[in-house]
Structure formats: C-alpha cells, structure tokens
Scaffold this active site. Structure first.
Site, PDB file in Angstrom:
ATOM      1  N   LYS A 149       0.800  -1.227   0.000  1.00 50.24           N
ATOM      2  CA  LYS A 149       0.000   0.000   0.000  1.00 50.24           C
ATOM      3  C   LYS A 149       0.833   1.278   0.000  1.00 50.24           C
ATOM      4  O   LYS A 149       0.284   2.362  -0.183  1.00 50.24           O
ATOM      5  CB  LYS A 149      -0.981  -0.004   1.174  1.00 50.24           C
ATOM      6  CG  LYS A 149      -1.922  -1.177   1.211  1.00 50.24           C
ATOM      7  CD  LYS A 149      -2.748  -1.364  -0.042  1.00 50.24           C
ATOM      8  CE  LYS A 149      -3.732  -0.276  -0.277  1.00 50.24           C
ATOM      9  NZ  LYS A 149      -4.778  -0.673  -1.264  1.00 50.24           N
ATOM     10  N   SER A 195      -2.735 -12.372   4.086  1.00 48.91           N
ATOM     11  CA  SER A 195      -3.232 -12.198   2.713  1.00 48.91           C
ATOM     12  C   SER A 195      -2.166 -12.649   1.709  1.00 48.91           C
ATOM     13  O   SER A 195      -2.502 -13.148   0.626  1.00 48.91           O
ATOM     14  CB  SER A 195      -3.646 -10.749   2.452  1.00 48.91           C
ATOM     15  OG  SER A 195      -2.529  -9.890   2.443  1.00 48.91           O
TER      16      SER A 195
END
Ligand code: PMP
Length: 323
Positions: free
Chosen positions: A65, A282
């Site tokens: 991110k 994830s």
C-alpha cells in the site's frame, strides 16, 4: 503559513510540502521490489511451471500500500487538495494508513485514520508511533463502517480534510498500472502468463491486470477472495457481502478463487518455515491461490503479491500450529 489543524511542537512546523516530496528518502524507497521464487512450495514440480511472489513487504512502510498511498498524496499535492492546514483522512484496514502515516511524518502533514477496532495491535501501535490520530470503528462493520465514519466527518467539515478515498480514487489502481505491473513485465522479461491476487480495495488487481493484459491479452488474471464474510484475511474483502469499491472492474477477472482462512494461515506458516519468507495472511492466501493455478498448468509463469510483512501479525495465534 496557515495554522495546522493539529498541535505540533513549535520547533517542528509543517514543512513546505512540494519540495519535501522530492527530498524525503522513504519516498524514493517505494517500489522496485524483487520477485521471490515460490516454486519449491508446489506439491508437484513441473519443469515448465514457476510461481513468483512480488516482495511488497520490502517497501519502507512494509506493504504493497505504500505505492497507492504515495500516488494519492502526490496527486493531492498537485491538485492542491492536500495543502498546509489540511489533515489527510481516510478509512483503512491498516496498511494504507501506515503508508499515509509514514508519508505524513516524512512530508509534514497531519493524518487521521478510521479503522475497525479489531485491526491487529501491531498496526494500531505503529500508526500511533508515526503520529497518526485514530478513530476505531465497529469490528462487525469491517472497513465499510470505517468508510461511513470518514464520510460523515468530511461532510461535516469539508475544508478541514484531504480525503483520498482509496476505494474510489483512480490513483490507487494507477500506482499499480505504472509501477507494480510494469515491474512484473520487466522482471519476468514478459514471460508472465498468470497473475493471481486478493481483492481489498481492488487497486492491486485492477492496476496490475490492466497493465499485463495491455502488454499481452493472453495473460490470465485471477482474483481471490475469502470464502466467507467472517474471515481472518486482514486486508481482503468478501465482495458479495461488502461495499464494492468504485475502482473495481469485474471484467478483468478471468477466474475468481475462494480461500479459507485456515488454508491461508497454513500457507503463511509454510512460507516462513520452508522458504524463510515472513509475510502476512493475505500473502499466504495469494500464494495458496497461485499454487492452485500452477497445479492446472503444464507450462507457465504465475506471479502473485506478497502484500505485507508478517512482523505485523506476530501476536496472532496461528503461528503456533504445527503444520
Ligand atoms: N493484503 C493486505 C495485507 C492489505 O492491507 C491489502 C489492502 N487492503 C490487500 C491485501 C489488498 O490490496 P488492494 O487494496 O490493492 O486490493
């Protein structure tokens, strides 16, 4: 200079944003992450098939991110939406917030973040260390509740905030279109045949898939989701029961896989124990999905994303299981 919305020590005034953008070292360290060979984890080795993971945990904020956060901040600075006196506010399950907080500390703007109260303690601690203000929202509403909270505050005081809105901001997927996707093409010398990644804001899937398909329409892009609404895959969404992000483009997906929390956790442990690669759950989900795709191939290069560092989840119990 206009007054800031949050008190800062007199010795540390907000620095001029634009020049600092070019000077801050952390900004220059974002992107250009290596590919790691994950093929040894495949149950059956086939000479023509390899599985590669993009080591996004090596970004300075520890996750994929950093890329969209930087792009959204850059576009905010360019448009003037982020200027002295304004606070960056957004909803985030954690990693975008860490990236915003890191960039706010480096570039000198205040950051306020709404996130579900059940985000890991490491994340909340880290956000506060970087100096962000936190709004903790109802865990049962996941990041959707955090988004609603931010929208209410921005509507009440629009001049106080810069609201990048990562779920609807095209800079999110463009960061991957111009960055992650191009790097995958270069690093595989165009050999990538399959791309597999989980859906959160969907920026990674949308941006990388668009770039890869533009270079070669035969590249197969496979999205991945938790198998149920109540899951432990932090950062990922179960789209049938979630607010679908505005940037999502379902047409890009050639296939969609579901992964259980248990399978993702087991793969996360294997990555650490068998390859020495410490990632979050994830990332484990993505690798489980990529190996499933690889199983169906006789030849091919499958690329997936190792979204964030496992250091962020050290207090979680799943590490303690034997297999
Ligand atoms: N994994 C983790 C740990 C994340 O924080 C995120 C971002 N929500 C994702 C995966 C999904 O990435 P994207 O938002 O680009 O879909």
């Amino acid at each position: 200079m206009m007054p800031t919305t949050r008190s800062r020590p007199a010795t540390s005034p907000i620095r001029p944003l634009q020049p600092a953008l070019h000077d801050a070292d952390v900004v220059r360290q974002i992107g250009q992450t290596p590919l790691i060979d994950l093929t040894p984890l495949a149950p059956r080795r086939k000479p023509g098939v390899c599985v590669l993971g993009k080591a996004e945990f090596m970004n300075p904020g520890g996750s994929v991110k950093d890329r969209p956060a930087l792009r959204m901040v850059q576009e905010g600075l360019q448009s003037g939406a982020l200027r002295d006196g304004r606070t960056l506010i957004d909803a985030t399950s954690g990693n975008t917030g860490i990236a915003y907080a890191m960039l706010g500390a480096a570039l000198g703007f205040p950051v306020t973040l709404a996130l579900p109260a059940n985000a890991s303690d490491e994340r909340k601690h880290l956000l506060r260390i970087y100096g962000a203000d936190l709004i903790l929202t109802d865990p049962m509403e996941s990041t959707d509740g955090a988004q609603r909270e931010v929208k209410e505050r921005v509507a009440a005081e629009p001049d106080r905030y810069f609201y990048p809105d990562q779920y609807n901001n095209h800079a999110n997927w463009r960061a991957h279109y111009d960055g992650t996707g191009v790097e995958i093409l270069e690093q595989t010398e165009g050999a990538v045949t399959h791309f597999v990644t989980g859906l959160g804001t969907t920026g990674t899937f949308v941006g990388v898939s668009r770039r890869l398909k533009e270079a070669n329409p035969d590249v197969r892009c496979v999205s991945l989701q938790p198998d149920s609404p109540l899951h432990g895959l932090e950062g990922l969404k179960h789209l049938p029961t979630a607010l679908v992000p505005g940037i999502y483009d379902a047409d890009l997906a050639d296939d969609n896989l579901h992964v259980t929390t248990e399978a993702a956790q087991a793969m996360t442990r294997r990555l650490a124990r068998e390859l020495g690669v410490l990632v979050g759950v994830s990332g484990g989900a993505n690798v489980a999905g990529a190996l499933r795709v690889a199983e169906t191939l006789e030849t091919g290069t499958v690329v997936t994303i190792l979204c964030d560092t496992g250091m962020r989840y050290l207090s979680e119990d799943f590490w303690n299981q034997a297999a």
